[in-house]
Design a protein around this motif. Structure first.
Motif, PDB file in Angstrom:
ATOM      1  N   ALA A  78       0.833  -1.204   0.000  1.00 33.95           N
ATOM      2  CA  ALA A  78       0.000   0.000   0.000  1.00 33.95           C
ATOM      3  C   ALA A  78       0.867   1.252   0.000  1.00 33.95           C
ATOM      4  N   LYS A  79       1.922   1.226   0.805  1.00 27.60           N
ATOM      5  CA  LYS A  79       2.836   2.370   0.893  1.00 27.60           C
ATOM      6  C   LYS A  79       3.521   2.614  -0.447  1.00 27.60           C
ATOM      7  N   GLU A 105      -8.878   6.488 -10.754  1.00 31.01           N
ATOM      8  CA  GLU A 105      -8.534   5.194 -11.326  1.00 31.01           C
ATOM      9  C   GLU A 105      -7.876   4.296 -10.274  1.00 31.01           C
ATOM     10  N   ALA A 106      -7.009   4.891  -9.417  1.00 31.54           N
ATOM     11  CA  ALA A 106      -6.315   4.102  -8.393  1.00 31.54           C
ATOM     12  C   ALA A 106      -7.293   3.502  -7.390  1.00 31.54           C
ATOM     13  N   GLU A 111      -8.909  -2.133  -4.552  1.00 28.73           N
ATOM     14  CA  GLU A 111      -9.929  -2.063  -3.511  1.00 28.73           C
ATOM     15  C   GLU A 111      -9.368  -1.778  -2.125  1.00 28.73           C
ATOM     16  N   ILE A 112      -8.032  -1.801  -1.979  1.00 26.89           N
ATOM     17  CA  ILE A 112      -7.492  -1.504  -0.647  1.00 26.89           C
ATOM     18  C   ILE A 112      -7.612  -0.012  -0.327  1.00 26.89           C
ATOM     19  N   ILE A 194      -7.195  -7.130   3.946  1.00 33.43           N
ATOM     20  CA  ILE A 194      -6.218  -8.205   4.159  1.00 33.43           C
ATOM     21  C   ILE A 194      -6.819  -9.382   4.929  1.00 33.43           C
ATOM     22  N   TRP A 195      -8.041  -9.230   5.398  1.00 28.03           N
ATOM     23  CA  TRP A 195      -8.642 -10.289   6.221  1.00 28.03           C
ATOM     24  C   TRP A 195      -8.665 -11.628   5.474  1.00 28.03           C
TER      25      TRP A 195
END
Length: 560
Positions: A78-79, A105-106, A111-112, A194-195
């Motif tokens: 993510a970073k 768009e990102a 979906e995170i 992340i689940w």
């Protein structure tokens, strides 16, 4: 009339089998094997339980680290994604149209990401995906203050529905203008994405995994409803340890609704046999805990019931129970019938072995029977005689028949400890033969050996029974004089010096060789006791005294 004149064959008969030690030993062996089998069986169950517990905890610890890596990878991904977006064309010029398009768009493709906001170099919102967008000044917030050069990740926060999120803020850098920050990209990341990845790590059938933030709030739980309910586990002792930067695994017990560490001091012999055999570990839990030392601070916990983890041990207990009961009854019956037949001579043997084990090799076992036990006692007595002989050889110098250097130090340690404890006088006397090397060089080692023997004989005939002489090494002799103060040891030393000088004359090859000695003495002082002097240091004192006696020319006594 029937005659009773039969030959007396009593002495020629073998011991009847049922009265022989052979038969007794068979029964004893059977009994011992039964007891050993029982003990071994229980011990194996206990050790299997311990081993299985260690294996499970190690596996769970490996799984915990795997989960931590998955979380770290998620955060790093993510970073990296946020930082990559800041370097795309349009951000450098702060082109609002291009920026809107890129972040839309990102968030749509990944979906995170939940939403995004862009701040200019003054910290004012210039782009936002939030419906309440306004040109807010956010220059006093951490997302602006902490992103001058590096990316900032916020603490965990929660949506209104209780789902965990974090905020990642990355500076927009103009590398053509000396790397100055011209803005900040702020993106909200959905941790709950992340689940599904974390769910792939299974802990048995009923084991659970949960992760908390640094305040103890749940951000992941195998039972997801626990997270959305807003559970806080900061009062859980396992969570507390992880939040205190401790990592490990262990067995815990639920007592009165509270989780407490399992009592490790409890041993198999401390609990009843039935309790051990029938225990199903209903109230015991295995916990593995590690701190989150990444961009998110918190704890990662794995919980598994001992009942599930140790199910193999529980089955083993069930299978062993019937055999255990049968063996106990059989062993008891055999032991009861044999106790009165073999207990007395065996007790004598047992007592004798204990006395000898304590070092008394002069003890003899008094069993006069002619059976195997009597022969065993006779062999035992012969063995102790031989051991005593070998012991004396080990601690006695072969030439002088005095104690050796090593045994002298063992005795000195004991006598010094006794003297310090009871504040009793204790003295040392160290003797060195003057010019002994010349004797050996001029007349040979045989003459030197004669001198050493004569001095040792003089010691034996002139010392008190309590005095302990030893050959320290070469031409040096030492005497431990318990209960002797300075005056007494000096008188003793002077008497020895005079006797050697006046009485020891060696007739060797038609020559009369006179012998003189130098003697150093020392006595334990109150200062030595206060300093808790060691044997080596005490000996150094008498060694210095001998050195001074030699320095004076020899044939004298010096006390230090």
């Amino acid at each position: 009339m029937i005659s009773n004149d039969f030959p007396n064959e009593t002495n020629n008969k073998k011991i009847p089998f049922f009265y022989s030690l052979h038969f007794k030993l068979i029964l004893i062996f059977t009994l011992l094997v039964t007891i050993i089998t029982l003990t071994t069986g229980i011990t194996l169950i206990y050790r299997s339980q311990k081993f299985l517990q260690e294996v499970i905890l190690e596996k769970n610890l490996a799984k915990a680290k795997n989960l931590q890596n998955k979380l770290n990878n998620f955060l790093q991904k993510a970073k990296n994604s946020v930082e990559t977006i800041t370097m795309m064309p349009g951000f450098k010029e702060l082109d609002l149209f291009d920026i809107n398009k890129i972040i839309s768009e990102a968030t749509a493709e990944n979906e995170i990401f939940d939403s995004a906001v862009v701040l200019n170099k003054e910290g004012i919102e210039i782009v936002s995906q939030k419906p309440d967008f306004a040109l807010r000044d956010r220059s006093n917030e951490k997302i602006f203050k902490k992103t001058i050069k590096n990316t900032y990740i916020s603490d965990v926060h929660f949506t209104r529905s209780g789902l965990p999120q974090i905020t990642i803020a990355s500076p927009i850098i103009d590398y053509d203008n000396f790397g100055k920050r011209i803005g900040v990209l702020v993106m909200t990341v959905n941790l709950f994405n992340i689940w599904s990845t974390l769910d792939q790590v299974k802990i048995g059938k009923t084991g659970i995994v949960f992760i908390t933030d640094k305040k103890g709030n749940l951000i992941y739980h195998t039972d997801r409803t626990k997270v959305t309910e807003g559970k806080n586990l900061s009062d859980n002792p396992v969570v507390k340890m992880a939040l205190e930067n401790q990592a490990g695994s262990g067995r815990f017990t639920v007592k009165n609704g509270k989780i407490v560490p399992y009592d490790k001091s409890r041993r198999l012999t401390d609990i009843s046999l039935l309790r051990f055999l029938f225990s199903k570990y209903e109230s015991d839990l295995f916990y593995t805990y590690i701190p989150l030392n990444n961009d998110i601070k918190g704890s990662l916990i794995i919980q598994q019931t001992a009942k599930e983890a140790l199910s193999e041990v529980i089955n083993m207990k069930k299978q062993s129970l019937y055999l255990l009961c049968f063996s106990i009854l059989l062993a008891f019956a055999i032991g009861l019938s044999l106790a009165h037949k073999i207990s007395n001579p065996l007790k004598k043997l047992l007592v004798g072995t204990k006395i000898v084990a304590r070092g008394n090799l002069k003890h003899r076992i008094d069993i006069k029977s002619k059976d195997e036990i009597g022969k065993l006692a006779e062999s035992f007595n012969n063995m102790t005689k031989e051991l005593l002989k070998q012991q004396m050889m080990a601690i006695t110098d072969e030439l002088t028949q005095l104690y050796t250097h090593s045994h002298f130090y063992r005795i000195l340690k004991t006598e010094l400890s006794r003297a310090k404890r009871y504040r009793k006088p204790l003295s040392l006397l160290l003797l060195d033969i003057d010019h002994f090397k010349l004797f050996n060089d001029n007349y040979g080692h045989q003459a030197g050996n004669i001198i050493l023997k004569r001095i040792s004989e003089m010691f034996k005939s002139n010392l008190r029974k309590s005095d302990i002489p030893a050959r320290y090494g070469g031409d040096e002799f030492v005497v431990i004089a318990p209960e002797s103060n300075q005056k007494a040891v000096d008188i003793l030393a002077e008497r020895i010096r005079q006797k050697i000088a006046n009485e020891i004359v060696i007739n060797y090859e038609n020559k009369r060789l006179k012998v003189t000695v130098s003697i150093g003495t020392t006595t334990l002082t109150d200062e030595d006791i206060e300093k808790n002097i060691f044997p080596n240091d005490f000996f150094k004192k008498v060694d210095k005294a001998l050195y001074k006696a030699k320095a004076k020319g020899g044939n004298c006594v010096v006390h230090l």
